[in-house]
Motif scaffolding. Structure first.
Motif, mmCIF file in Angstrom:
data_model
loop_
_atom_site.group_PDB
_atom_site.id
_atom_site.type_symbol
_atom_site.label_atom_id
_atom_site.label_comp_id
_atom_site.label_asym_id
_atom_site.label_seq_id
_atom_site.Cartn_x
_atom_site.Cartn_y
_atom_site.Cartn_z
ATOM 1 N N GLU A 66 3.414 -29.077 26.460
ATOM 2 C CA GLU A 66 3.792 -30.234 25.648
ATOM 3 C C GLU A 66 3.465 -31.577 26.281
ATOM 4 O OE1 GLU A 66 7.852 -29.876 24.337
ATOM 5 O OE2 GLU A 66 7.289 -28.358 22.859
ATOM 6 N N VAL A 67 3.593 -31.687 27.607
ATOM 7 C CA VAL A 67 3.362 -32.993 28.238
ATOM 8 C C VAL A 67 2.357 -32.940 29.381
ATOM 9 C CG1 VAL A 67 5.552 -34.012 27.496
ATOM 10 C CG2 VAL A 67 5.450 -32.777 29.674
ATOM 11 N N GLY A 68 1.732 -31.787 29.589
ATOM 12 C CA GLY A 68 0.670 -31.678 30.578
ATOM 13 C C GLY A 68 1.118 -31.795 32.017
ATOM 14 N N LEU A 69 2.380 -31.550 32.299
ATOM 15 C CA LEU A 69 2.899 -31.624 33.667
ATOM 16 C C LEU A 69 3.198 -30.224 34.190
ATOM 17 C CD1 LEU A 69 5.478 -34.543 33.249
ATOM 18 C CD2 LEU A 69 3.161 -34.694 34.195
ATOM 19 N N THR A 70 2.873 -30.000 35.444
ATOM 20 C CA THR A 70 3.246 -28.758 36.111
ATOM 21 C C THR A 70 4.334 -29.117 37.110
ATOM 22 O OG1 THR A 70 1.008 -27.908 35.851
ATOM 23 C CG2 THR A 70 2.403 -26.805 37.471
ATOM 24 N N LEU A 71 5.556 -28.808 36.738
ATOM 25 C CA LEU A 71 6.714 -29.189 37.553
ATOM 26 C C LEU A 71 7.489 -27.953 37.965
ATOM 27 C CD1 LEU A 71 8.063 -32.105 35.316
ATOM 28 C CD2 LEU A 71 6.702 -32.306 37.403
ATOM 29 N N PRO A 72 8.123 -28.014 39.117
ATOM 30 C CA PRO A 72 9.011 -26.905 39.476
ATOM 31 C C PRO A 72 10.240 -26.922 38.558
ATOM 32 C CG PRO A 72 9.173 -28.663 41.100
ATOM 33 C CD PRO A 72 8.088 -29.052 40.135
ATOM 34 N N VAL A 73 10.620 -25.749 38.106
ATOM 35 C CA VAL A 73 11.830 -25.633 37.292
ATOM 36 C C VAL A 73 12.987 -25.439 38.252
ATOM 37 C CG1 VAL A 73 13.020 -24.295 35.521
ATOM 38 C CG2 VAL A 73 10.548 -24.699 35.343
ATOM 39 N N GLY A 74 13.869 -26.400 38.265
ATOM 40 C CA GLY A 74 14.986 -26.369 39.200
ATOM 41 C C GLY A 74 16.210 -25.689 38.617
ATOM 42 N N ARG A 75 17.332 -26.187 39.043
ATOM 43 C CA ARG A 75 18.623 -25.604 38.720
ATOM 44 C C ARG A 75 18.922 -25.657 37.221
ATOM 45 N NH1 ARG A 75 23.210 -27.971 38.671
ATOM 46 N NH2 ARG A 75 22.466 -29.884 39.612
ATOM 47 N N LEU A 76 19.605 -24.629 36.745
ATOM 48 C CA LEU A 76 20.087 -24.602 35.374
ATOM 49 C C LEU A 76 21.239 -25.598 35.263
ATOM 50 C CD1 LEU A 76 20.150 -23.307 32.542
ATOM 51 C CD2 LEU A 76 21.689 -21.568 33.497
ATOM 52 N N LEU A 77 21.098 -26.555 34.353
ATOM 53 C CA LEU A 77 22.116 -27.589 34.182
ATOM 54 C C LEU A 77 23.108 -27.260 33.076
ATOM 55 C CD1 LEU A 77 19.788 -30.707 34.440
ATOM 56 C CD2 LEU A 77 21.325 -29.806 36.213
ATOM 57 N N VAL A 78 22.576 -26.789 31.928
ATOM 58 C CA VAL A 78 23.423 -26.556 30.762
ATOM 59 C C VAL A 78 22.997 -25.277 30.062
ATOM 60 C CG1 VAL A 78 24.121 -27.444 28.489
ATOM 61 C CG2 VAL A 78 23.794 -29.034 30.387
ATOM 62 N N VAL A 79 23.991 -24.499 29.669
ATOM 63 C CA VAL A 79 23.801 -23.397 28.726
ATOM 64 C C VAL A 79 24.597 -23.802 27.501
ATOM 65 C CG1 VAL A 79 24.190 -20.965 28.225
ATOM 66 C CG2 VAL A 79 23.608 -21.671 30.549
ATOM 67 N N HIS A 80 23.919 -23.834 26.353
ATOM 68 C CA HIS A 80 24.546 -24.334 25.128
ATOM 69 C C HIS A 80 24.438 -23.285 24.031
ATOM 70 C CE1 HIS A 80 24.843 -28.034 22.201
ATOM 71 N NE2 HIS A 80 25.838 -27.182 22.052
ATOM 72 N N TRP A 81 25.577 -22.780 23.590
ATOM 73 C CA TRP A 81 25.642 -21.862 22.455
ATOM 74 C C TRP A 81 25.745 -22.732 21.200
ATOM 75 C CZ3 TRP A 81 25.213 -16.897 21.092
ATOM 76 C CH2 TRP A 81 25.713 -16.513 19.848
ATOM 77 N N VAL A 82 24.756 -22.608 20.313
ATOM 78 C CA VAL A 82 24.738 -23.403 19.088
ATOM 79 C C VAL A 82 24.860 -22.449 17.907
ATOM 80 C CG1 VAL A 82 23.507 -25.160 17.773
ATOM 81 C CG2 VAL A 82 23.202 -25.043 20.268
ATOM 82 N N ALA A 83 25.927 -22.595 17.153
ATOM 83 C CA ALA A 83 26.193 -21.724 16.013
ATOM 84 C C ALA A 83 25.093 -21.852 14.960
ATOM 85 C CB ALA A 83 27.542 -22.086 15.401
ATOM 86 N N PRO A 84 24.989 -20.863 14.083
ATOM 87 C CA PRO A 84 24.006 -20.955 12.998
ATOM 88 C C PRO A 84 24.212 -22.234 12.177
ATOM 89 C CG PRO A 84 24.980 -18.769 13.062
ATOM 90 C CD PRO A 84 25.759 -19.622 14.014
ATOM 91 N N ARG A 85 23.101 -22.720 11.615
ATOM 92 C CA ARG A 85 23.129 -23.900 10.741
ATOM 93 C C ARG A 85 22.279 -23.593 9.522
ATOM 94 N NH1 ARG A 85 21.311 -28.602 14.731
ATOM 95 N NH2 ARG A 85 19.573 -28.292 13.337
ATOM 96 N N ASP A 86 22.279 -24.510 8.590
ATOM 97 C CA ASP A 86 21.516 -24.300 7.348
ATOM 98 C C ASP A 86 20.047 -24.009 7.616
ATOM 99 O OD1 ASP A 86 23.780 -24.705 5.838
ATOM 100 O OD2 ASP A 86 23.359 -26.820 5.486
#
Length: 154
Positions: A66-86
């Motif tokens: 998406e942005v052409g960057l190769t970055l190290p993926v660091g620590r997991l910050l957020v896990v977000h459970w999102v309920a179903p939507r329309d």
């Protein structure tokens, strides 16, 4: 004992979609957001987790695509459970990773098939551009980064 065949058992379970995103900031602490051409709101680089891919692998792939960057993926910050939507009839589990800081002059190359624009925003400005559930995720990610923690949202 009569056990259900595995394929029958798993076919009966609830389904969820997994997605991953990247919190990327510049030296001033501004947040990188992208504007998809298929949505009416901004978001961070990221996307759905493909088959046989872990959330951190998906994050790295999506950032590069998406942005052409190769970055190290660091620590997991957020896990977000999102309920179903329309617009999405099944639940979503979103993993937001810390992908660090990039210099303000870092060359970003947008994936033109999906994205119209990118910008670095002050956190409050970024939160104002996002739907409520995404603003909540963004603010939680900044808190988690500053505290060295991981936050679970519902």
């Amino acid at each position: 004992m009569n056990f259900l065949p595995a394929h029958v058992f798993y076919a009966q379970l609830n389904k969820t979609v997994a997605a991953a995103g990247a919190l990327i900031t510049d030296p001033e602490g501004r947040v990188l957001l992208v504007k998809p051409n298929y949505r009416d709101h901004w978001g961070w680089p990221g996307g759905h987790v493909d088959e046989h891919e872990t959330p951190d692998q998906a994050c790295a792939r999506e950032v590069t695509e998406e942005v052409g960057l190769t970055l190290p993926v660091g620590r997991l910050l957020v896990v977000h459970w999102v309920a179903p939507r329309d617009d999405r009839p099944i639940p979503l589990i979103h993993f937001l990773f810390d992908c660090g800081e990039v210099p303000g002059d870092e060359e970003i190359i947008l994936q033109e098939e999906e994205l119209d624009e990118y910008r670095f925003f002050e956190p409050s400005e970024a939160a104002a551009l996002l739907p409520g559930h995404l603003a909540k995720r963004l603010l939680a990610s900044l808190t988690a980064r500053s505290q060295g923690s991981t936050i679970y949202l519902t």
